[in-house]
Design a protein around this motif. Structure first.
Motif, PDB file in Angstrom:
ATOM      1  N   MET A   1       0.823  -1.191   0.000  1.00  0.00           N
ATOM      2  CA  MET A   1       0.000   0.000   0.000  1.00  0.00           C
ATOM      3  C   MET A   1       0.866   1.253   0.000  1.00  0.00           C
ATOM      4  N   ALA A   2       2.006   1.202   0.711  1.00  0.00           N
ATOM      5  CA  ALA A   2       2.909   2.348   0.757  1.00  0.00           C
ATOM      6  C   ALA A   2       3.447   2.663  -0.630  1.00  0.00           C
ATOM      7  N   GLU A   3       3.759   1.589  -1.415  1.00  0.00           N
ATOM      8  CA  GLU A   3       4.248   1.804  -2.772  1.00  0.00           C
ATOM      9  C   GLU A   3       3.143   2.386  -3.651  1.00  0.00           C
ATOM     10  N   PHE A   4       1.926   1.926  -3.428  1.00  0.00           N
ATOM     11  CA  PHE A   4       0.809   2.417  -4.234  1.00  0.00           C
ATOM     12  C   PHE A   4       0.584   3.910  -3.982  1.00  0.00           C
ATOM     13  N   CYS A   5       0.820   4.327  -2.742  1.00  0.00           N
ATOM     14  CA  CYS A   5       0.633   5.736  -2.406  1.00  0.00           C
ATOM     15  C   CYS A   5       1.660   6.624  -3.089  1.00  0.00           C
ATOM     16  N   LYS A   6       2.754   6.019  -3.574  1.00  0.00           N
ATOM     17  CA  LYS A   6       3.802   6.792  -4.243  1.00  0.00           C
ATOM     18  C   LYS A   6       3.538   6.962  -5.732  1.00  0.00           C
ATOM     19  N   LEU A   7       2.404   6.441  -6.211  1.00  0.00           N
ATOM     20  CA  LEU A   7       2.052   6.619  -7.617  1.00  0.00           C
ATOM     21  C   LEU A   7       1.933   8.104  -7.944  1.00  0.00           C
ATOM     22  N   PRO A   8       2.273   8.493  -9.163  1.00  0.00           N
ATOM     23  CA  PRO A   8       2.061   9.890  -9.555  1.00  0.00           C
ATOM     24  C   PRO A   8       0.616  10.286  -9.326  1.00  0.00           C
ATOM     25  N   GLU A   9       0.408  11.527  -8.955  1.00  0.00           N
ATOM     26  CA  GLU A   9      -0.938  11.972  -8.584  1.00  0.00           C
ATOM     27  C   GLU A   9      -1.950  11.743  -9.699  1.00  0.00           C
ATOM     28  N   MET A  11      -1.944   9.479 -12.044  1.00  0.00           N
ATOM     29  CA  MET A  11      -2.256   8.052 -12.171  1.00  0.00           C
ATOM     30  C   MET A  11      -3.161   7.596 -11.019  1.00  0.00           C
ATOM     31  N   ALA A  12      -2.848   8.065  -9.803  1.00  0.00           N
ATOM     32  CA  ALA A  12      -3.679   7.722  -8.653  1.00  0.00           C
ATOM     33  C   ALA A  12      -5.091   8.265  -8.830  1.00  0.00           C
ATOM     34  N   MET A  13      -5.196   9.468  -9.392  1.00  0.00           N
ATOM     35  CA  MET A  13      -6.509  10.064  -9.622  1.00  0.00           C
ATOM     36  C   MET A  13      -7.301   9.256 -10.641  1.00  0.00           C
ATOM     37  N   GLN A  14      -6.633   8.798 -11.706  1.00  0.00           N
ATOM     38  CA  GLN A  14      -7.302   7.995 -12.720  1.00  0.00           C
ATOM     39  C   GLN A  14      -7.886   6.720 -12.117  1.00  0.00           C
ATOM     40  N   ILE A  15      -7.127   6.097 -11.222  1.00  0.00           N
ATOM     41  CA  ILE A  15      -7.560   4.829 -10.614  1.00  0.00           C
ATOM     42  C   ILE A  15      -8.663   5.067  -9.583  1.00  0.00           C
ATOM     43  N   LEU A  16      -8.403   5.984  -8.648  1.00  0.00           N
ATOM     44  CA  LEU A  16      -9.335   6.195  -7.546  1.00  0.00           C
ATOM     45  C   LEU A  16     -10.666   6.793  -8.009  1.00  0.00           C
ATOM     46  N   ILE A  38      -8.773  13.469  -2.748  1.00  0.00           N
ATOM     47  CA  ILE A  38     -10.183  13.064  -2.851  1.00  0.00           C
ATOM     48  C   ILE A  38     -11.115  14.215  -2.508  1.00  0.00           C
ATOM     49  N   ASN A  39     -10.653  15.135  -1.644  1.00  0.00           N
ATOM     50  CA  ASN A  39     -11.481  16.286  -1.281  1.00  0.00           C
ATOM     51  C   ASN A  39     -11.351  17.454  -2.259  1.00  0.00           C
ATOM     52  N   SER A  40     -10.460  17.343  -3.224  1.00  0.00           N
ATOM     53  CA  SER A  40     -10.218  18.460  -4.140  1.00  0.00           C
ATOM     54  C   SER A  40     -11.347  18.591  -5.162  1.00  0.00           C
ATOM     55  N   PRO A  41     -11.699  19.809  -5.579  1.00  0.00           N
ATOM     56  CA  PRO A  41     -12.747  20.015  -6.601  1.00  0.00           C
ATOM     57  C   PRO A  41     -12.432  19.289  -7.907  1.00  0.00           C
ATOM     58  N   LYS A  42     -11.161  19.205  -8.278  1.00  0.00           N
ATOM     59  CA  LYS A  42     -10.777  18.530  -9.518  1.00  0.00           C
ATOM     60  C   LYS A  42     -11.125  17.045  -9.456  1.00  0.00           C
ATOM     61  N   PHE A  43     -10.830  16.406  -8.319  1.00  0.00           N
ATOM     62  CA  PHE A  43     -11.125  14.975  -8.182  1.00  0.00           C
ATOM     63  C   PHE A  43     -12.636  14.738  -8.128  1.00  0.00           C
ATOM     64  N   LYS A  46     -14.016  14.923 -11.557  1.00  0.00           N
ATOM     65  CA  LYS A  46     -13.627  13.777 -12.380  1.00  0.00           C
ATOM     66  C   LYS A  46     -14.414  12.534 -11.982  1.00  0.00           C
ATOM     67  N   HIS A  47     -14.584  12.328 -10.686  1.00  0.00           N
ATOM     68  CA  HIS A  47     -15.353  11.174 -10.223  1.00  0.00           C
ATOM     69  C   HIS A  47     -16.802  11.273 -10.694  1.00  0.00           C
ATOM     70  N   LEU A  48     -17.378  12.485 -10.645  1.00  0.00           N
ATOM     71  CA  LEU A  48     -18.751  12.690 -11.105  1.00  0.00           C
ATOM     72  C   LEU A  48     -18.868  12.386 -12.590  1.00  0.00           C
ATOM     73  N   SER A  49     -17.897  12.851 -13.370  1.00  0.00           N
ATOM     74  CA  SER A  49     -17.918  12.589 -14.812  1.00  0.00           C
ATOM     75  C   SER A  49     -17.843  11.096 -15.099  1.00  0.00           C
ATOM     76  N   ASN A  50     -16.986  10.384 -14.383  1.00  0.00           N
ATOM     77  CA  ASN A  50     -16.883   8.932 -14.575  1.00  0.00           C
ATOM     78  C   ASN A  50     -18.193   8.230 -14.212  1.00  0.00           C
ATOM     79  N   SER A  51     -18.823   8.680 -13.124  1.00  0.00           N
ATOM     80  CA  SER A  51     -20.079   8.065 -12.690  1.00  0.00           C
ATOM     81  C   SER A  51     -21.182   8.284 -13.722  1.00  0.00           C
ATOM     82  N   MET A  52     -21.216   9.475 -14.325  1.00  0.00           N
ATOM     83  CA  MET A  52     -22.248   9.779 -15.315  1.00  0.00           C
ATOM     84  C   MET A  52     -22.096   8.954 -16.586  1.00  0.00           C
ATOM     85  N   HIS A  53     -20.884   8.561 -16.899  1.00  0.00           N
ATOM     86  CA  HIS A  53     -20.640   7.798 -18.119  1.00  0.00           C
ATOM     87  C   HIS A  53     -20.543   6.295 -17.873  1.00  0.00           C
TER      88      HIS A  53
END
Length: 413
Positions: A1-9, A11-16, A38-43, A46-53
């Motif tokens: 999990m520690a390694e996963f947290c080191k993913l570029p932001e 890439m992590a945003m795309q996955i989460l 996760i609390n950022s307006p950008k995320f 993006k999550h809302l857009s993914n959910s709509m599609h």
């Protein structure tokens, strides 16, 4: 999990951003950087857009009447409940639906702070970006905003006008200020003069803004013409910066009560509200719907179909076949008037008398002979949907919405 947290932001945003809200709320505690992201307006956007599609699952809020004792049908005592269901397609062709999750009904768990005795008078005002707006609590002066995916709700206390005899609500998003708004349209009473003359007062409007957590009154001249007032009624929806209702024109003045009873309503139409400019507009129905009184066009529902504003309802020209008709507005930008195109007419068997919601472009949710079904408008194929509990479908309401992480408890900048 520690390694996963080191993913570029990125890439992590795309996955989460493809995960369900419940998982994201747990993952906030994994790492400080994840909490911030996760609390950022950008995320959130993006999550809302993914959910709509994401068309593999469909979230539905049902208001329904069920037997109090589910173990037997001998007891006919019923209660009103709101239940959350998610339907998932169980094959690649999306031809079958299964229930993936049955949410706790808000009657038993008071998820939105509503007492069971008040539920019967509550109705679904609308929904936008995963937030559901409920109204009709007790004296109709309260409105609730609710995000089922986050379990957040907010009670909006409204001070009604003392002479208000009817109320209509709407809920939508202002893309310019990036904020959510509730519209309260009140219909004041009439004034009667000594000579029998009657004057219908124009509507009054208040707007609630979530970011400021406040109500304010706005001008309503756009709901009036020289001789009529326009009054929103039912079937409201939000779409691309506009809120829509089915509505009607009402004559302003009458010489006496007899004239009012015979000529009060002029015609039905669509009323829209620009959430940015906070101005109302009206859109006439297709000309053919005004040509004959026998048309009974007031059964039309305002909907979104294939990314267009549309009217859906009974085709009373061939009512013996229980046919449905869909009119679509082409070249329409919310304010600029477009043209109505009769997209299709399709026949259904007798008993399919209560359309609820379009799931997507080709399927509509209907009540058929005491069962909930999905009807493919291209093939006419019916799919019975497995709903738990024995229920009264005559009083069923439904809203198809998306799961989102749009918060409602904190004002946004």
């Amino acid at each position: 999990m520690a390694e996963f947290c080191k993913l570029p932001e990125e890439m992590a945003m795309q996955i989460l951003s493809r995960l369900p809200p419940q998982s994201l709320m747990r993952f906030k505690g994994v790492h400080k950087s994840w909490y911030t992201m996760i609390n950022s307006p950008k995320f959130i956007a993006k999550h809302l857009s993914n959910s709509m599609h994401n068309h593999s699952s469909i979230c539905v809020l049902f208001k329904l009447s069920v037997l109090k004792n589910n173990n037997t049908r001998d007891n006919d005592e019923k209660e009103t409940v709101f239940s959350l269901l998610t339907f998932c397609n169980d094959d690649d062709d999306h031809t079958e639906h299964i229930i993936h999750h049955v949410g706790d009904d808000i009657t038993k768990n008071h998820v939105v702070g509503i007492k069971a005795k008040d539920l019967e008078s509550v109705w679904i005002i609308g929904h936008c970006d995963g937030i559901i707006c409920l109204g009709g609590l007790a004296d109709s002066s309260n409105v609730i905003l609710w995000n089922p995916a986050l379990g957040e709700f907010k009670l909006l206390n409204l001070e009604p006008y003392p002479d208000q005899v009817m109320t209509s609500f709407g809920f939508g998003y202002d893309p310019k200020s990036k904020d959510y708004k509730v519209v309260n349209i009140g219909k004041p009473g009439e004034e009667e003069y000594g000579d029998g003359h009657i004057l219908n007062n124009p509507p009054t409007v208040q707007v609630y803004t979530l970011g400021t957590n406040s109500w304010r009154e706005i001008k309503t001249g756009s709901l009036e013409t020289e001789t009529t007032n326009m009054w929103p009624e039912e079937f409201d929806m939000y779409f691309k910066g506009f809120r829509y209702w089915g509505g009607r024109e009402q004559i302003k003045e009458f010489d006496n009560f007899c004239d009012r009873n015979e000529e009060e309503y002029v015609r039905q139409l669509i009323i829209s509200f620009d959430t940015v400019d906070e101005v109302f507009h009206h859109i006439l129905f297709p000309d053919s719907l005004y040509e004959s009184f026998a048309c009974w066009y007031f059964n039309m529902n305002v909907i979104v179909w294939n990314e267009s504003v549309a009217l859906f309802g009974m085709d009373y020209g061939i009512c013996e076949d229980y046919s449905r008709v869909l009119w679509v507005m082409e070249d329409f930008g919310g304010v600029v008037k477009g043209s109505w195109i009769k997209q299709f007419t399709f026949g259904t068997a007798a008993g399919l008398e209560k359309p609820l919601q379009f799931w997507n472009r080709d399927e509509i949710l209907l009540v058929s002979n005491g069962h909930l079904v999905s009807c493919n408008i291209d093939t006419g194929k019916l799919k019975h949907l497995p709903i738990p509990n024995y229920m009264d479908f005559d009083h069923l309401e439904a809203a198809v919405y998306v799961n989102s992480i749009v918060g409602i408890l904190e004002a946004r900048n």
